[in-house]
Design an enzyme around this catalytic site. Structure first.
Site, PDB file in Angstrom:
ATOM      1  N   HIS A 102     -24.817  52.867  12.105  1.00 34.75           N
ATOM      2  CA  HIS A 102     -24.379  54.256  12.300  1.00 34.75           C
ATOM      3  C   HIS A 102     -24.756  54.724  13.690  1.00 34.75           C
ATOM      4  CE1 HIS A 102     -28.439  54.298  10.590  1.00 34.75           C
ATOM      5  NE2 HIS A 102     -28.667  55.375  11.330  1.00 34.75           N
ATOM      6  N   HIS A 104     -25.687  58.194  15.887  1.00 30.45           N
ATOM      7  CA  HIS A 104     -26.116  59.595  15.824  1.00 30.45           C
ATOM      8  C   HIS A 104     -25.467  60.362  16.965  1.00 30.45           C
ATOM      9  CE1 HIS A 104     -29.759  59.035  13.188  1.00 30.45           C
ATOM     10  NE2 HIS A 104     -29.653  57.798  13.641  1.00 30.45           N
TER      11      HIS A 104
END
Ligand code: AMP
Length: 138
Positions: A102, A104
């Site tokens: 992922h 941010h």
């Protein structure tokens, strides 16, 4: 290190857990971090299974970067942030706590210190409004 599909983001991707979802297509979802470092902290999560950058398929990485850019612009526009920090952690010693790749997107506001990584939980009602506004701006 191998991918473990019991991680929390894999559960969200499978619809087993709720999320403040901003966007979804065939390759990725975007949601708000529930322990945000600042208002509007978003996560871009490729659907392809990989722990992090180190074991990711390069094709999945190329596919997701335009979305990272779109989300960064939308988050900046909606929040009025002065800058955007892009962060991505690989393995626990580097700060990774959820072992599904992922990115941010962390808004930075002039004169406001960022909260701690994985700090306090945000208000659900506030997250719901932000998610809707960012979705509309994408
Ligand atoms: P990392 O340390 O890069 O693995 O980041 C994981 C991020 O996921 C942290 O910033 C957490 O605040 C966030 N997080 C953990 N659980 C959830 C959840 N259920 N929904 C949204 N964000 C989460």
């Amino acid at each position: 290190m191998t991918y473990d599909s019991s991680n929390i983001f894999a559960k969200i991707l499978r619809g087993e857990l709720p999320a403040h979802k901003v966007y979804e297509d065939d390759t990725a979802i975007v949601m708000l971090d529930i322990f945000p470092q600042s208002r509007g902290h978003a996560l871009v999560i490729p659907k392809a299974a990989s722990r992090n950058l180190l074991d990711a398929d390069p094709a999945a990485l190329s596919a997701v970067m335009p979305l990272v850019q779109r989300v960064a612009k939308a988050v900046k526009g909606v929040t009025g942030a002065d800058g955007i920090r892009l962060a991505q952690f690989n393995e626990a010693p580097a700060g990774q706590t959820v072992f599904h790749l992922h990115f941010h997107i962390i808004p930075v506001y002039d004169g406001v210190a960022l909260g701690a990584h994985g700090g306090g939980k945000a208000d659900d009602a506030e997250l719901a409004v932000l998610a809707k506004d960012i979705a509309a701006a994408l």
